[in-house]
Design an enzyme around this catalytic site. Structure first.
Site, PDB file in Angstrom:
ATOM      1  N   HIS A  27      -6.639  -7.112   0.224  1.00  0.00           N
ATOM      2  CA  HIS A  27      -6.763  -5.687  -0.125  1.00  0.00           C
ATOM      3  C   HIS A  27      -6.121  -5.412  -1.483  1.00  0.00           C
ATOM      4  CE1 HIS A  27      -6.749  -5.835   4.354  1.00  0.00           C
ATOM      5  NE2 HIS A  27      -7.730  -4.963   4.219  1.00  0.00           N
ATOM      6  N   ASP A  83      -4.777 -12.437   4.424  1.00  0.00           N
ATOM      7  CA  ASP A  83      -5.924 -11.855   5.120  1.00  0.00           C
ATOM      8  C   ASP A  83      -7.251 -12.147   4.404  1.00  0.00           C
ATOM      9  OD1 ASP A  83      -4.860 -10.249   3.122  1.00  0.00           O
ATOM     10  OD2 ASP A  83      -4.698  -8.436   4.341  1.00  0.00           O
ATOM     11  N   ASP A 105      -3.291 -10.591  -1.827  1.00  0.00           N
ATOM     12  CA  ASP A 105      -3.766 -10.032  -0.565  1.00  0.00           C
ATOM     13  C   ASP A 105      -5.257  -9.689  -0.686  1.00  0.00           C
ATOM     14  OD1 ASP A 105      -2.152  -8.431   1.902  1.00  0.00           O
ATOM     15  OD2 ASP A 105      -4.113  -7.573   1.410  1.00  0.00           O
ATOM     16  N   HIS A 113       0.811  -1.231   0.000  1.00  0.00           N
ATOM     17  CA  HIS A 113       0.000   0.000   0.000  1.00  0.00           C
ATOM     18  C   HIS A 113       0.838   1.272   0.000  1.00  0.00           C
ATOM     19  CE1 HIS A 113      -3.644  -2.264   0.526  1.00  0.00           C
ATOM     20  NE2 HIS A 113      -3.299  -2.713   1.718  1.00  0.00           N
TER      21      HIS A 113
HETATM   22 ZN   LIG Z   1      -4.216  -6.877   3.214  1.00  0.00          ZN
END
Ligand SMILES: [Zn+2]
Ligand SMILES: [Zn+2]
Length: 418
Positions: free
Chosen positions: A196, A284, A194, A158
Site C-alpha cells: 500500500h 503484503d 509495503d 497510514h
Molecule cells: Zn500494507
C-alpha cells in the site's frame, strides 16, 4: 566506511566490527497493539517472527564483541506525548486517549471506531509503545550505538496527523524521522516497500526538502488508499521531487517489482545522499496475502531486504532503520520475510533453501492450527531484467516505471531515459 572496502561476501562486513552489531527493538508489550480477534493486523505475526528469528539464533538477548554478526534484542520504550505530538495534533492524541478508556467510542472525525481502526482499551499506550520502538531504533543508529536497527512491530505508515487510517494509529516511521531531523540529521530517505502507498509519511513530509519519500506499491486505482500514490505526486513547493511514487499494476511479481525497484530507488538515493535510510518492509506484496493483488514471493522480498541493506552501506555509511509494516499471511509469509530482514541486518543472511526448525513448525501448528512453511523461501529465482535492457511501451509495468522516472528524475538532475 567506503563501500569498496567491504569484503565481497555478504555474510559479514567489516563495518559491523567497528560500530557494533544490529539491534531489534522489541518486547512482548508491543503485541498489545491489537484490534481484536477478527482484525487482519494480528500481533501473533510479530511474535512468530521474533520466535523464528530467535530459533535461528539471528536475534539473541546479548551479542558479544566476538560474535561475527547477529541482532541484539533490546526492550522498547514508550514514546512520551511530546514526541508523538511532533507529528500528530494534540487534539487527535487526546481523542485516542479518550478511546483508550472508553473503547465503545466512535470518533469518525479522528478515524477511530471504524472497521479498519476499531478502538480498544489501552489503545494510546500500545500505539505510543510502537512509536517508542521506532524512535529508539532511530536513536541507536543516529548516536552510533549500532549500524542497523529494526522495529518489526512498526511501519504504521497510514496514520495521518489528525486521524487513524488503515490499521495505523500513530505514524511511528514519521515520528522517528522527525526525531532524526530534530536531532540534527541533515537528510533522511524513507523507502516504503509495503503493497500500500505510504500515504501518511508522504503527507507529513510532503513539503520537507530534508526528507525524500519513495513508495513502491500496487496502484491506488486498485488498492487502498485509493486517492494517493500516483507518480504525479512529487512533493510540495519547497520540496519538489522529494516525494516519489511507483504505482505498480495488479499482478506484478518478483521480476517486475525488482525491475521497478532497481530502475528507481538506487539512482535517487545516490543523488539525494541521505544521512540515514529508514525503510518500511510491509510484506503484503506476497502472492498469498489476502488484502492485495501483487504476486511476490518470499524470495523477492528477501532480495529487496538485501538490496536495501546494500544501498544503506553505499549511500549513508550503513545507517539504516528498518520497520515492519503490513503483511496478513500471518504464518505463511510474515515470519519468514522479516526473519530474512533481521538476518540481513545482522550481517548473516539466511540461504533461501534453509529448512525451518521443526520446533517452530510444531509450535505454529499447535498454536495456530495451520500448516507451517517448511523452508525459508518459496524457491523462486527472484531474477529481474535491469531497466538498461530496454523499455517496452506495451508493457503496463514498464509504463508505470517510466511514469515515475519522468515525474521524479529531472528535479534531481537525473536523466529519466527514453
Ligand atoms: Zn500494507
Ligand atoms: Zn550491514
Amino acid at each position: 566506511m567506503a563501500y569498496p572496502l567491504r569484503p565481497k561476501s555478504r555474510d559479514f562486513h567489516a563495518t559491523h566490527m567497528v560500530t557494533g552489531l544490529a539491534r531489534l527493538v522489541y518486547d512482548e508489550g508491543l503485541t498489545a497493539y491489537n484490534f481484536g480477534p477478527s482484525h487482519p493486523l494480528a500481533p501473533i505475526r510479530v511474535k512468530l517472527t521474533v520466535a523464528l528469528a530467535m530459533e535461528f539464533g539471528i536475534v539473541r538477548p546479548t551479542v558479544g564483541p566476538n560474535d561475527l554478526g547477529g541482532v541484539e534484542l533490546v526492550a522498547a520504550p514508550s514514546a512520551p506525548d511530546d514526541l508523538v505530538t511532533r507529528v500528530h495534533d494534540q487534539a487527535y492524541v487526546d481523542a485516542v486517549k479518550r478511546a483508550s478508556v472508553n473503547p465503545d467510542l466512535t470518533d469518525l472525525e479522528h478515524g477511530l471506531g471504524t472497521p479498519d481502526n476499531p478502538t480498544f482499551a489501552g489503545m494510546h499506550d500500545a500505539s505510543a509503545h510502537v512509536v517508542g520502538a521506532s524512535v529508539e531504533a532511530a536513536r541507536s543508529v543516529w548516536e552510533g550505538e549500532v549500524l542497523h536497527a529494526v522495529n518489526v512491530a512498526g511501519g504504521l505508515h497510514h496514520a495521518m496527523p489528525a486521524s487513524a487510517s488503515g490499521f495505523c494509529v500513530y505514524n511511528d516511521p514519521a515520528v522517528a524521522i522527525r526525531w532524526l531531523l530534530d536531532a540534527g540529521c541533515p537528510r533522511v530517505a524513507y523507502l516504503d516497500l509495503d503493497v500500500h502507498h505510504g500515504d501518511g509519511v508522504q503527507e507529513i513530509f510532503y513539503d520537507e526538502p530534508r526528507v525524500l519519500t519513495i513508495s513502491l506499491h500496487e496502484s491506488p486505482r486498485t488498492l487502498f488508499p485509493w486517492v494517493s500514490g500516483f507518480p504525479t505526486e512529487t512533493g510540495g513547493p519547497h520540496a519538489d521531487g522529494c516525494a516519489v511514487n511507483v504505482a505498480l499494476p495488479m499482478g506484478t511479481g518478483d521480476g517486475g517489482w525488482l525491475r521497478a525497484f532497481h530502475a528507481v530507488v538506487p539512482p535517487l538515493l545516490r543523488e539525494f545522499q541521505p544521512t540515514v535510510l529508514v525503510s518500511q518492509h510491509g510484506c503484503d506484496s506476497h502472492r498469498v496475502d489476502p488484502l492485495a493483488h501483487l504476486t511476490l514471493s518470499v524470495d523477492g522480498q528477501r532480495a529487496a531486504a538485501l538490496a536495501v541493506h546494500d544501498l544503506a552501506h553505499q549511500v549513508c555509511e550503513g545507517r539504516w532503520v528498518a520497520t515492519g509494516g503490513g503483511g496478513y499471511a500471518l504464518v505463511e509469509v510474515v515470519p519468514r520475510t522479516w526473519s530474512h530482514l533481521l538476518a540481513v541486518a545482522g550481517g548473516q543472511p539466511l540461504a533461501p533453501e534453509t529448512p525451518i526448525p521443526l520446533s517452530w513448525q510444531q509450535a505454529v501448528e499447535t498454536d495456530c492450527r495451520r500448516p507451517a512453511p517448511r523452508t525459508m523461501t518459496d524457491g523462486e529465482p527472484a531474477d529481474y531484467l535491469d531497466w538498461s535492457s530496454g523499455y517496452d511501451p506495451a508493457d503496463p509495468l514498464d509504463r508505470a516505471i517510466r511514469a515515475t522516472r519522468f515525474a521524479s528524475f529531472p528535479s534531481h538532475g537525473l536523466d529519466p531515459g527514453l
